[in-house]
Design a protein around this motif. Structure first.
Motif, PDB file in Angstrom:
ATOM      1  N   ARG A  82     -28.696 -97.185 -17.663  1.00  0.00           N
ATOM      2  CA  ARG A  82     -29.519 -98.246 -17.972  1.00  0.00           C
ATOM      3  C   ARG A  82     -30.493 -97.815 -19.054  1.00  0.00           C
ATOM      4  O   ARG A  82     -31.066 -98.085 -19.844  1.00  0.00           O
ATOM      5  N   ALA A  83     -31.356 -96.602 -18.397  1.00  0.00           N
ATOM      6  CA  ALA A  83     -32.549 -95.815 -19.054  1.00  0.00           C
ATOM      7  C   ALA A  83     -31.544 -95.368 -20.205  1.00  0.00           C
ATOM      8  O   ALA A  83     -32.276 -94.966 -21.202  1.00  0.00           O
ATOM      9  N   ALA A  84     -29.647 -94.718 -20.232  1.00  0.00           N
ATOM     10  CA  ALA A  84     -29.549 -94.176 -21.797  1.00  0.00           C
ATOM     11  C   ALA A  84     -29.264 -94.962 -22.296  1.00  0.00           C
ATOM     12  O   ALA A  84     -29.582 -95.091 -23.275  1.00  0.00           O
ATOM     13  N   GLU A  85     -29.122 -96.435 -21.966  1.00  0.00           N
ATOM     14  CA  GLU A  85     -29.092 -97.073 -22.966  1.00  0.00           C
ATOM     15  C   GLU A  85     -30.071 -97.209 -23.942  1.00  0.00           C
ATOM     16  O   GLU A  85     -30.383 -97.718 -24.815  1.00  0.00           O
ATOM     17  N   HIS A  86     -31.024 -97.228 -22.943  1.00  0.00           N
ATOM     18  CA  HIS A  86     -32.820 -97.964 -24.066  1.00  0.00           C
ATOM     19  C   HIS A  86     -32.738 -97.304 -24.714  1.00  0.00           C
ATOM     20  O   HIS A  86     -33.455 -97.146 -26.270  1.00  0.00           O
ATOM     21  N   LEU A  87     -32.694 -95.435 -24.631  1.00  0.00           N
ATOM     22  CA  LEU A  87     -33.239 -94.409 -25.241  1.00  0.00           C
ATOM     23  C   LEU A  87     -32.255 -94.394 -26.105  1.00  0.00           C
ATOM     24  O   LEU A  87     -32.156 -93.364 -27.180  1.00  0.00           O
ATOM     25  N   LEU A  88     -30.691 -94.688 -26.008  1.00  0.00           N
ATOM     26  CA  LEU A  88     -29.950 -95.004 -27.110  1.00  0.00           C
ATOM     27  C   LEU A  88     -29.246 -93.265 -27.054  1.00  0.00           C
ATOM     28  O   LEU A  88     -28.723 -92.338 -28.368  1.00  0.00           O
ATOM     29  N   ILE A  89     -28.835 -92.756 -25.990  1.00  0.00           N
ATOM     30  CA  ILE A  89     -28.204 -91.580 -25.727  1.00  0.00           C
ATOM     31  C   ILE A  89     -27.206 -91.458 -24.945  1.00  0.00           C
ATOM     32  O   ILE A  89     -27.520 -92.428 -24.531  1.00  0.00           O
ATOM     33  N   ALA A  90     -26.557 -90.369 -24.336  1.00  0.00           N
ATOM     34  CA  ALA A  90     -25.453 -90.059 -23.537  1.00  0.00           C
ATOM     35  C   ALA A  90     -26.081 -90.118 -22.558  1.00  0.00           C
ATOM     36  O   ALA A  90     -27.358 -89.426 -22.234  1.00  0.00           O
ATOM     37  N   GLN A  91     -25.449 -90.629 -21.705  1.00  0.00           N
ATOM     38  CA  GLN A  91     -26.276 -90.524 -19.934  1.00  0.00           C
ATOM     39  C   GLN A  91     -26.026 -89.016 -19.594  1.00  0.00           C
ATOM     40  O   GLN A  91     -27.184 -88.810 -18.960  1.00  0.00           O
ATOM     41  N   PRO A  92     -24.974 -88.304 -19.639  1.00  0.00           N
ATOM     42  CA  PRO A  92     -25.023 -86.992 -19.411  1.00  0.00           C
ATOM     43  C   PRO A  92     -26.340 -86.011 -19.490  1.00  0.00           C
ATOM     44  O   PRO A  92     -26.586 -85.172 -19.230  1.00  0.00           O
ATOM     45  N   SER A  93     -26.517 -86.268 -21.220  1.00  0.00           N
ATOM     46  CA  SER A  93     -27.777 -86.099 -22.030  1.00  0.00           C
ATOM     47  C   SER A  93     -28.829 -86.326 -21.240  1.00  0.00           C
ATOM     48  O   SER A  93     -29.927 -85.078 -20.963  1.00  0.00           O
ATOM     49  N   LEU A  94     -29.287 -87.208 -20.899  1.00  0.00           N
ATOM     50  CA  LEU A  94     -30.437 -88.020 -20.367  1.00  0.00           C
ATOM     51  C   LEU A  94     -30.559 -87.214 -18.814  1.00  0.00           C
ATOM     52  O   LEU A  94     -31.850 -86.464 -18.658  1.00  0.00           O
ATOM     53  N   SER A  95     -29.307 -87.113 -18.183  1.00  0.00           N
ATOM     54  CA  SER A  95     -29.042 -86.188 -17.019  1.00  0.00           C
ATOM     55  C   SER A  95     -29.674 -85.255 -16.645  1.00  0.00           C
ATOM     56  O   SER A  95     -30.149 -84.041 -16.369  1.00  0.00           O
ATOM     57  N   GLN A  96     -29.345 -83.613 -18.540  1.00  0.00           N
ATOM     58  CA  GLN A  96     -29.471 -82.981 -18.023  1.00  0.00           C
ATOM     59  C   GLN A  96     -30.530 -82.217 -18.197  1.00  0.00           C
ATOM     60  O   GLN A  96     -31.888 -81.362 -17.875  1.00  0.00           O
ATOM     61  N   THR A  97     -31.719 -83.036 -19.623  1.00  0.00           N
ATOM     62  CA  THR A  97     -32.905 -83.326 -19.449  1.00  0.00           C
ATOM     63  C   THR A  97     -33.648 -83.482 -18.699  1.00  0.00           C
ATOM     64  O   THR A  97     -35.087 -83.006 -18.092  1.00  0.00           O
ATOM     65  N   ILE A  98     -33.005 -84.353 -17.287  1.00  0.00           N
ATOM     66  CA  ILE A  98     -34.161 -84.848 -16.444  1.00  0.00           C
ATOM     67  C   ILE A  98     -34.222 -83.556 -15.045  1.00  0.00           C
ATOM     68  O   ILE A  98     -34.264 -82.609 -14.480  1.00  0.00           O
ATOM     69  N   ALA A  99     -33.000 -82.793 -15.498  1.00  0.00           N
ATOM     70  CA  ALA A  99     -32.705 -81.418 -14.898  1.00  0.00           C
ATOM     71  C   ALA A  99     -33.166 -80.578 -14.695  1.00  0.00           C
ATOM     72  O   ALA A  99     -34.022 -79.679 -14.290  1.00  0.00           O
ATOM     73  N   SER A 100     -33.907 -79.878 -16.509  1.00  0.00           N
ATOM     74  CA  SER A 100     -34.051 -79.653 -16.617  1.00  0.00           C
ATOM     75  C   SER A 100     -36.108 -79.653 -16.611  1.00  0.00           C
ATOM     76  O   SER A 100     -36.807 -78.427 -16.259  1.00  0.00           O
TER      77      SER A 100
END
Length: 302
Positions: free
Chosen positions: A20-38
């Motif tokens: 849901r966060a990726a949908e809200h941010l209009l980004i791909a879910q893997p990109s969001l996961s990578q950012t949180i991992a970073s």
């Protein structure tokens, strides 16, 4: 650590998961996961526990939420301060309000504010207790909070401006209006009547419970958490309702009679804000609130 990572972190928190966060941010879910991992690598601790498809905040994640909100709020304040050089022509103001203050005085203050600053967007979220309002303002989730309590609100570390006192009234069920002519009743006059009650913990419910404790035989027909349901239920003939006087104008427009209940109990309404880091929009709204208080005092003196 950069603010983009904090923004993404808060999006996962606020939208209850990565998808849901990726949908809200209009980004791909893997990109969001990578950012949180970073971000987790930057901090050296996990911020979420991955349980199946769910993401649950770790203890470190819980500790980060408040400071992250303050950082994002301060960034908004900095941007707004620059915009303020051109006047308050844009921006957003986050407000949280309990239901009755959300009718009045929030309506009057919002109308005055939007006339003065039509380009600023207000986002009003809901709270049901003063504690929720206090926590939201303290954490930086919102800048302005409206709370109603049985006594004046006093909070260390938070600015509090008393707005008004709202006496409790009875909104009369037109199908069971056996009350005498006039504008007031005694609590004892509720004896034998059917009531729509707010949930426990509210001042309105306290009055009903106090009447019951003193031998007034009222019947609670419906207990309602969603206050927006109360007027329709009264109009449908389900029962009477005890509410703050902020509801009276809407009740009158619907053709319902209201009566002040004596001895009078009051809902003390206050506006809360942070002591520092306020955006220009928040300061402008507080100016409107101060004018509201001045008008209230002028009306009381006249």
């Amino acid at each position: 650590m950069d603010t983009r990572k904090l923004k993404y972190f808060l999006a996962v928190v606020d939208h209850d998961g990565f998808n849901r966060a990726a949908e809200h941010l209009l980004i791909a879910q893997p990109s969001l996961s990578q950012t949180i991992a970073s971000l987790e690598k930057d901090l050296g601790v996990p911020l979420f526990h991955r349980i199946g498809r769910r993401a649950v905040l770790s203890e470190a994640g819980k500790e980060l939420v408040g400071p992250a909100r303050l950082v994002m709020r301060d960034l908004d304040a900095a941007q707004s301060a620059v915009q303020a050089l051109r006047g308050l022509r844009s921006g957003r103001l986050d407000i949280i309000s309990m239901p009755s203050p959300g009718i009045e005085p929030l309506t009057s203050m919002t109308a005055a504010f939007t006339r003065l600053h039509p380009k600023v967007r207000l986002n009003v979220s809901a709270a049901f207790t003063p504690e929720e309002v206090i926590e939201s303002v303290r954490s930086g989730s919102t800048e302005i909070g409206l709370a109603g309590s049985s006594s004046p609100v006093r909070v260390p570390g938070v600015n509090v401006l008393d707005l008004e006192r709202q006496p409790l009234i009875l909104i009369v069920n037109p199908q069971a209006d056996a009350f005498p002519d006039g504008s007031t009743i005694q609590r004892e006059d509720l004896d034998g009547h059917r009531l729509i009650a707010s949930q426990r913990g509210s001042l309105m419910r306290w009055l009903v419970d106090d009447a019951l404790a003193h031998g007034v035989k009222v019947e609670i027909v419906v207990e309602v958490a969603h206050r927006t349901s109360i007027l329709p239920l009264v109009l449908a003939g389900v029962g009477h309702a005890v509410m703050p006087s902020s509801w009276a104008p809407t009740a009158h427009k619907a053709g319902l009679r209201t009566l002040q209940i004596e001895p009078v109990s009051h809902l003390d309404v206050a506006i809360l804000s942070r002591k520092d880091g306020q955006t220009p929009a928040a300061r402008a709204f507080l100016d409107v609130a101060e004018r509201h208080v001045a008008l209230e005092h002028a009306d009381a003196d006249s």
